[in-house]
Design an enzyme around this catalytic site. Structure first.
Site, PDB file in Angstrom:
ATOM      1  CD  GLU A 248     -18.638 -86.274  71.109  1.00 28.76           C
ATOM      2  OE1 GLU A 248     -19.121 -87.389  70.938  1.00 28.76           O
ATOM      3  OE2 GLU A 248     -18.241 -85.864  72.216  1.00 28.76           O
TER       4      GLU A 248
HETATM    5  N1  CAA Z   1     -17.977 -98.275  63.167  1.00 29.00           N
HETATM    6  C1  CAA Z   1     -17.090 -99.191  62.751  1.00 29.00           C
HETATM    7  N2  CAA Z   1     -16.378 -99.058  61.615  1.00 29.00           N
HETATM    8  C2  CAA Z   1     -16.581 -97.945  60.901  1.00 29.00           C
HETATM    9  C3  CAA Z   1     -17.483 -96.941  61.289  1.00 29.00           C
HETATM   10  C4  CAA Z   1     -18.210 -97.149  62.475  1.00 29.00           C
HETATM   11  N3  CAA Z   1     -19.097 -96.250  62.917  1.00 29.00           N
HETATM   12  N4  CAA Z   1     -17.465 -95.944  60.385  1.00 29.00           N
HETATM   13  C5  CAA Z   1     -16.586 -96.303  59.442  1.00 29.00           C
HETATM   14  N5  CAA Z   1     -16.036 -97.516  59.759  1.00 29.00           N
HETATM   15  C6  CAA Z   1     -15.075 -98.287  58.997  1.00 29.00           C
HETATM   16  C7  CAA Z   1     -15.675 -98.647  57.633  1.00 29.00           C
HETATM   17  O1  CAA Z   1     -16.437 -99.829  57.695  1.00 29.00           O
HETATM   18  C8  CAA Z   1     -14.450 -98.796  56.768  1.00 29.00           C
HETATM   19  O2  CAA Z   1     -13.854-100.056  56.985  1.00 29.00           O
HETATM   20  P1  CAA Z   1     -13.878-101.181  55.800  1.00 29.00           P
HETATM   21  O3  CAA Z   1     -13.129-100.560  54.663  1.00 29.00           O
HETATM   22  O4  CAA Z   1     -13.178-102.350  56.419  1.00 29.00           O
HETATM   23  O5  CAA Z   1     -15.318-101.405  55.497  1.00 29.00           O
HETATM   24  C9  CAA Z   1     -13.507 -97.750  57.339  1.00 29.00           C
HETATM   25  O6  CAA Z   1     -13.935 -97.478  58.689  1.00 29.00           O
HETATM   26  C10 CAA Z   1     -13.526 -96.461  56.558  1.00 29.00           C
HETATM   27  O7  CAA Z   1     -14.862 -96.023  56.487  1.00 29.00           O
HETATM   28  P2  CAA Z   1     -15.320 -94.844  55.538  1.00 29.00           P
HETATM   29  O8  CAA Z   1     -14.795 -95.089  54.160  1.00 29.00           O
HETATM   30  O9  CAA Z   1     -16.794 -94.652  55.703  1.00 29.00           O
HETATM   31  O10 CAA Z   1     -14.504 -93.625  56.194  1.00 29.00           O
HETATM   32  P3  CAA Z   1     -14.383 -92.134  55.728  1.00 29.00           P
HETATM   33  O11 CAA Z   1     -12.955 -91.774  55.733  1.00 29.00           O
HETATM   34  O12 CAA Z   1     -15.200 -91.885  54.527  1.00 29.00           O
HETATM   35  O13 CAA Z   1     -15.019 -91.339  56.980  1.00 29.00           O
HETATM   36  C11 CAA Z   1     -16.796 -90.404  58.321  1.00 29.00           C
HETATM   37  C12 CAA Z   1     -16.269 -91.604  57.484  1.00 29.00           C
HETATM   38  C13 CAA Z   1     -18.172 -90.852  58.810  1.00 29.00           C
HETATM   39  C14 CAA Z   1     -16.943 -89.145  57.498  1.00 29.00           C
HETATM   40  C15 CAA Z   1     -15.847 -90.173  59.514  1.00 29.00           C
HETATM   41  O14 CAA Z   1     -14.601 -89.640  59.112  1.00 29.00           O
HETATM   42  C16 CAA Z   1     -16.439 -89.241  60.561  1.00 29.00           C
HETATM   43  O15 CAA Z   1     -17.220 -89.685  61.398  1.00 29.00           O
HETATM   44  N6  CAA Z   1     -16.072 -87.947  60.546  1.00 29.00           N
HETATM   45  C17 CAA Z   1     -16.437 -87.036  61.591  1.00 29.00           C
HETATM   46  C18 CAA Z   1     -15.352 -86.962  62.620  1.00 29.00           C
HETATM   47  C19 CAA Z   1     -15.857 -86.540  63.950  1.00 29.00           C
HETATM   48  O16 CAA Z   1     -16.935 -86.903  64.397  1.00 29.00           O
HETATM   49  N7  CAA Z   1     -15.023 -85.787  64.660  1.00 29.00           N
HETATM   50  C20 CAA Z   1     -15.344 -85.391  65.972  1.00 29.00           C
HETATM   51  C21 CAA Z   1     -14.087 -85.109  66.704  1.00 29.00           C
HETATM   52  S1  CAA Z   1     -14.168 -85.420  68.376  1.00 29.00           S
HETATM   53  C22 CAA Z   1     -14.894 -84.110  69.115  1.00 29.00           C
HETATM   54  O17 CAA Z   1     -15.651 -83.367  68.562  1.00 29.00           O
HETATM   55  C23 CAA Z   1     -14.518 -84.086  70.517  1.00 29.00           C
HETATM   56  C24 CAA Z   1     -14.950 -83.012  71.401  1.00 29.00           C
HETATM   57  O18 CAA Z   1     -14.111 -82.342  71.931  1.00 29.00           O
HETATM   58  C25 CAA Z   1     -16.347 -82.916  71.817  1.00 29.00           C
END
Ligand code: CAA
Length: 381
Positions: free
Chosen positions: A365
């Site tokens: 996550e």
């Molecule tokens: N809420 C709402 N919108 C969001 C947001 C949030 N928390 N985070 C980003 N956004 C929006 C941004 O505002 C942006 O939109 P705008 O251009 O309109 O402003 C858009 O999304 C893109 O944002 P970023 O440029 O920040 O996105 P990024 O590509 O750089 O990625 C990241 C950001 C935080 C690294 C994200 O990719 C991330 O959280 N990565 C981790 C993935 C993850 O948690 N994976 C877990 C898999 S599930 C799992 O583990 C399940 C299991 O089995 C337990």
């Protein structure tokens, strides 16, 4: 500010504690050894009957009418004993139930969320791909609209509950030219032809839960199963993970407390140099640190839960809680193994399993490094 739990919350906590003692604790080591979800799934089903699958959702949608604090209280009790069960539970509630409830239209809520909350349909969340892990926007899965159906293709990995889940929240690119703005979310049913489980992973920890690799081959998903609007998928995934991280914080707090309690009892009984090892300063001080860290993990978790319950922005609070509580889970389980010494390294004691289980909480996550990205992004904005 009030740190007191309500009468209802204390009753819920007692009910879950009692369930965990009777139904979860027996066989937890054997389930881990078996490396199979089968027995954990049976326990999950019992939890569904108790109303726990819909704990933080409204009664009119089949839920228990509770909130995030309730969900975290239950999560802590479950994870104190069995983090595999805790993982399966948290994915169902936070990663599958929440996006359908929050972004679904009334038809989708009635068809999927209600039976999910009543304990009838199990959920999963299919975001991660072989080339889209921390960079979850780099999805290579595609969804092409043809008539009244989307045709989904591509691989998904680390799909918790996959293979058992009835309802899968799946992310795929509807318009690759738009990057993350071209990702959409879909509800895919278990038996959809072409939704193929090709592998279940062998892991260091949380061995009695299931993470599947999925290969989608021309999976036909009715247009009615588009969740939210086309292109809203990344926002749906991110906001879903924001909430999921509160559940993982509760998992970290639970594991940390389980390890601390076991080490405490052991240290009071284990005699070396003619007296219980708890009287040795290193052990006593380590237990003091562990006890303090449990409180830190719980406080950060409950803070994030309260912020979400208050309807305020919880992304940063959730990331902070997830990072702190899961690091504490790793520290406390490592210290617990150290206090038990050579015995802690044996499978005879649960701290060995807890230490293996704790590791994934720092990774899934969103790794704790990704949490720092989320937090620093907000404070430096
Ligand atoms: N809420 C709402 N919108 C969001 C947001 C949030 N928390 N985070 C980003 N956004 C929006 C941004 O505002 C942006 O939109 P705008 O251009 O309109 O402003 C858009 O999304 C893109 O944002 P970023 O440029 O920040 O996105 P990024 O590509 O750089 O990625 C990241 C950001 C935080 C690294 C994200 O990719 C991330 O959280 N990565 C981790 C993935 C993850 O948690 N994976 C877990 C898999 S599930 C799992 O583990 C399940 C299991 O089995 C337990």
């Amino acid at each position: 500010m009030n740190f007191e739990l309500t009468k209802q919350q204390l009753e819920l906590q007692e009910m879950v504690k009692d369930f965990v003692a009777k139904e979860v604790a027996p066989g937890v080591a054997a389930r881990d050894e078996a490396e199979s979800y089968e027995e954990t799934y049976k326990i999950m089903k019992k939890m569904g009957k108790l109303g726990l699958w819909g704990l933080p959702y409204p009664k009119e949608y089949g839920g228990a009418g509770g909130n995030q604090v309730d969900y975290c209280l239950a999560g802590i009790e479950i994870n104190k004993v069995d983090a595999s069960l805790g993982c399966s539970y948290s994915v169902h509630i936070s990663l599958a139930g929440w996006p359908i409830f929050h972004y679904g239209n009334e038809e989708q809520r009635q068809k999927y969320a209600v039976p999910m909350f009543k304990g009838e349909l199990l959920g999963s969340f299919a975001l991660t791909e072989p080339n889209a892990g921390s960079d979850s926007g780099a999805s290579e899965c595609t969804a092409v609209l043809k008539g009244d159906e989307y045709i989904l293709n591509g691989p998904k990995i680390f799909n918790t509950n996959g293979g058992y889940s009835d309802v899968n929240v799946v992310f795929a690119m509807t318009d690759p030219s738009k990057g993350v703005k071209g990702i959409s979310a879909f509800i895919v049913e278990k038996d959809a032809p072409g939704y193929n489980i090709i592998k279940t992973e062998r892991k260091m920890g949380i061995r009695s839960t299931q993470q599947a690799a999925v290969q989608m081959e021309d999976v036909r998903v009715p247009k009615a199963n588009l969740l939210g609007k086309e292109g809203e998928g990344f926002k749906i995934a991110m906001t879903t993970l924001d909430g999921g991280r509160i559940g993982i914080a509760a998992q970290g707090a639970g594991i940390a407390e389980g390890a601390y309690e076991y080490a405490l009892q052991y240290a009071k009984q284990r005699v070396q140099f003619g007296k219980p090892i708890s009287t040795q300063q290193w052990v006593a001080f380590t237990l003091a640190e562990m006890a303090t860290k449990v409180e830190v993990a719980k406080a950060m978790t409950m803070r994030a839960a309260c912020i979400k319950d208050a309807g305020q922005s919880y992304s940063v609070a959730a990331a902070m809680a997830k990072m702190v509580a899961t690091d504490i889970a790793m520290e406390n389980t490592t210290d617990a193994v150290q206090i038990l010494g050579g015995h802690g390294f044996l499978r005879d004691h649960p701290v060995e399993r807890m230490m293996r289980d704790a590791k994934i909480t720092q990774i899934y996550e969103g790794t704790n490094q990704i949490q720092k990205l989320v937090i620093s992004g907000a404070i430096l904005r």
